[in-house]
Design an enzyme around this catalytic site. Structure first.
Site, mmCIF file in Angstrom:
data_model
loop_
_atom_site.group_PDB
_atom_site.id
_atom_site.type_symbol
_atom_site.label_atom_id
_atom_site.label_comp_id
_atom_site.label_asym_id
_atom_site.label_seq_id
_atom_site.Cartn_x
_atom_site.Cartn_y
_atom_site.Cartn_z
ATOM 1 N N ASP A 1 42.346 60.370 -46.219
ATOM 2 C CA ASP A 1 43.479 61.587 -45.872
ATOM 3 C C ASP A 1 43.325 62.443 -44.876
ATOM 4 O O ASP A 1 42.021 62.865 -44.985
ATOM 5 C CB ASP A 1 44.179 61.457 -46.538
ATOM 6 N N GLU B 1 42.301 57.254 -41.970
ATOM 7 C CA GLU B 1 43.742 57.932 -40.952
ATOM 8 C C GLU B 1 42.120 59.322 -39.740
ATOM 9 O O GLU B 1 41.089 60.122 -40.636
ATOM 10 C CB GLU B 1 44.150 59.290 -41.677
#
Length: 679
Positions: free
Chosen positions: A338, A374
């Protein structure tokens, strides 16, 4: 009554609580503390007299407590300077979780008494032990029954994003395991996953996490889990009894069913949030070193109140130790990171040569796992799609936006659509990275579901209690004339066809496809595109009592996924074409591609420049000259006859959306759709 334990010097390695032949060794990083204390709790939860650590070496406090056993509950307290302007928040009144604890006694719930400082900026003197879970001494080893790692060919990999609770909460299974790790691997859960023919389960966060303060005050919960307490203990609310064992059982069950298992991890920030929020772990141990800060303020590159300083050697060690633990002991096969740009920041800016990224890639264990970034955060130079070093796959939001625009019918989008279909080589350049580096997706957990993408023009996030201000405002969606649910059969059919076009495009694109769990069920969140705090039927997948419309949609979407996944696995050219002008593949015989217009003639410069064009097709010919493919995309609703490719004597349809069919020696497009034929 306090029990007295003898203490020996112990060892500074390994970090955390380690059971020894004579007791338990404790080793904790806290470079700037004046003194660190070990707090033991008896079976009634009463805290005994704190034991001061007796050794410190290279910023690590350590000692061995003789006579302690596995199962002992404990915490830490750190004493030292209290100076918020210098990012030093040592406060002996605050019980702290061991960053390397493998298990916790309870789920952490925010309480104002966890704060190290008052609203006035003074030391908060209320003891927090009553509202902080205890670390548990535990010897966790790899499951002896763990199946071997599932070997997934990169060109066949397809990711399925799964939320443990959302996937299993409504499954028709024993109520005791609904919403749990064990519910995921129930017979009906495994049967469903296998029916999709996908290869890889991407679990949404399973680190122990906490609901944010503002959500607690609103009476809402953090549902997604992107708010970790720390990086080792699995989330207890997903377990029936024992989170550690049951997480391992889930991984084993998924591997036995033939799946690769990837864990979505949050190493960019923690649940301690703003400076005056909770002090339950890192903040109390070494706030100035674990978090990024400047001039007495956190550098909030994550939007979550703080960000881990991944340029700090102790943070790098912590993250790599955590990753190895989840691979070697808990059994996962890879990670999705993330807000990965934060992991690639040096002092402040991003670098592909950042020490944490290099540490991961040189590690003989971690470098062999599946690693997905990401590639953005909200800090300076926070958008880095295509810039991570080889070894990392990257989520490609430009793919998402282009595919949405094409199927919405936007003008002038065909050239970029073709670029995205062929692996976004403008971002993942030929000769440097494989097209498989591009993780292609149309929907993710943050944003509309695929059903909502074709049903809503505007976000409907009032349930989040932020006056509909949260969530993305530019969704590139289409509602086909009615906002939300409708009984209009024609609109229902248009929406289903659009979902099929999206899914077929995704699975016919070069790269690594990502499917949002629930899209195959035509799941709706009623237009909420930021459902992170909706722990209810809005986000839980619905399995029973569905209407005829939804049942037909599910059957059609699941058939699309299964059918095209079979094709991708059988013919790797559909995921990774090897062209003559790509230096990566000079050692192989080249595949061939030709772009065609609706007359099945080679696309001209004028064709590519035509802003009103809504048709594109291509032929793929593998190097071994085996089965050839003709693939068609048409995004308009005006009927169109398409000439078959000249070299084809006959076309065998492999997959087609409802409006497309072979008639009288031509492909008839009654309206928008996708066609895949073999010849």
């Amino acid at each position: 009554m306090n029990q007295t334990y003898p203490i020996s010097n112990g060892s500074s390695f390994p970090l955390g609580a380690t059971v020894t032949d004579n007791g338990v060794n404790f080793a904790v990083v806290s470079e700037d503390a004046c003194q660190l204390y070990l707090c033991l709790f008896d079976q009634e939860g009463q805290e005994q007299e704190p034991l001061p650590f007796i050794n410190k070496h290279k910023g690590i406090w350590y000692m061995e407590v003789l006579g302690l056993k596995e199962g002992q509950h404990y915490g830490l307290r750190a004493d030292g300077e209290f100076n918020p302007q210098q990012q030093r928040l040592f406060n002996k009144h605050k019980l702290l979780i061991d960053p390397y604890a493998k298990d916790l006694s309870d789920k952490l719930v925010w309480h104002e008494d966890q704060s190290a400082m008052t609203k006035e900026g003074q030391r908060h003197t209320t003891d927090s032990a009553y509202c902080v879970p205890k670390s548990i001494v535990r010897r966790v080893t790899a499951s002896p029954k763990r199946p071997p790692r599932v070997k997934v060919t990169p060109s066949s990999r397809a990711l399925y994003e799964l939320h443990v609770k959302g996937f299993s909460k409504n499954l028709p299974i024993d109520e005791a395991i609904r919403g749990t790790y064990l519910g995921v691997i129930s017979a009906v859960g495994i049967e469903h996953l296998k029916s999709l023919n996908i290869t890889t389960i991407q679990l949404m966060p399973c680190f122990s996490f906490m609901t944010e303060r503002h959500l607690e005050l609103l009476g809402l919960n953090n549902y997604w889990g992107y708010n970790p307490i720390h990086f080792f203990a699995p989330e207890p609310s997903y377990a029936k009894q024992d989170a550690v064992v049951e997480f391992q059982q889930m991984v084993n069950g998924l591997k036995e069913a033939g799946f690769e298992v990837i864990l979505d991890v949050v190493y960019n920030h923690t649940a301690e949030s703003e400076l005056d929020h909770s002090s339950v772990c890192f903040r109390g141990l070494d706030n100035a070193r674990y978090y990024r800060h400047q001039d007495g303020q956190y550098l909030n590159y994550t939007g979550c109140g703080n960000c881990i300083d991944t340029y700090n050697p102790n943070s790098i060690r912590l993250i790599c130790d955590s990753m190895r633990y989840w691979v070697e002991v808990m059994g996962v096969d890879g990670f999705r990171f993330d807000l990965g740009v934060d992991l690639g920041r040096t002092d402040h800016d991003f670098s592909a040569k950042a020490p944490l990224l290099q540490a991961i890639l040189q590690d003989p264990i971690l470098s062999e796992t599946c690693l997905i970034m990401e590639p953005w955060d909200i800090g300076p130079n926070g958008y880095q799609v295509g810039q991570f070093p080889r070894g990392f796959l990257e989520c490609n939001d430009q793919y998402r936006d282009t595919i949405r625009r094409f199927w919405r019918g936007d003008k002038g989008i065909v050239p970029e659509f073709a670029t995205r279909l062929l692996g976004s080589r403008d971002l993942f350049h030929k000769g440097q990275k494989s097209a498989l580096t591009s993780v292609n997706y149309i929907t993710y957990h943050d944003g509309y579901t695929m059903k909502d993408l074709v049903s809503y023009h505007q976000r409907h996030n009032l349930a989040n209690m932020e006056e509909n201000r949260d969530g993305h405002s530019n969704n590139l969606s289409q509602n086909f004339g009615t906002e939300g649910d409708t009984d209009d059969i024609n609109i229902q059919q248009q929406r289903l066809n659009q979902q099929l076009c999206f899914m077929a495009t995704l699975l016919l694109s070069q790269g690594t496809p990502h499917i949002l769990g629930g899209d195959e069920l035509s799941h709706s969140q009623q237009g909420n595109n930021n459902a992170y705090c909706q722990d209810n039927d809005m986000t839980w997948q619905i399995w029973q009592d569905i209407d005829k419309e939804t049942r037909l949609a599910r059957d059609a979407i699941q058939n699309t996924i299964s059918t095209l996944m079979t094709l991708r696995k059988t013919y790797p050219i559909l995921a990774e074409i090897r062209l003559e002008d790509d230096p990566l593949y000079q050692h192989t015989t080249s595949d061939k591609i030709q772009w065609l217009n609706e007359q099945s003639e080679a696309m001209t410069i004028e064709n590519w420049a035509d802003g009103n064009r809504h048709f594109i097709a291509f032929t793929l010919i593998p190097a071994d000259l085996s089965s050839r493919f003709w693939i068609v995309f048409y995004s308009d609703d005006t009927p169109l006859n398409v000439v078959l490719p000249a070299e084809s004597h006959s076309i065998k349809p492999f997959y087609q959306t409802p409006g497309l069919s072979i008639k009288n020696g031509a492909l008839y497009c009654a309206y928008r759709g996708v066609f895949v034929g073999q010849f």
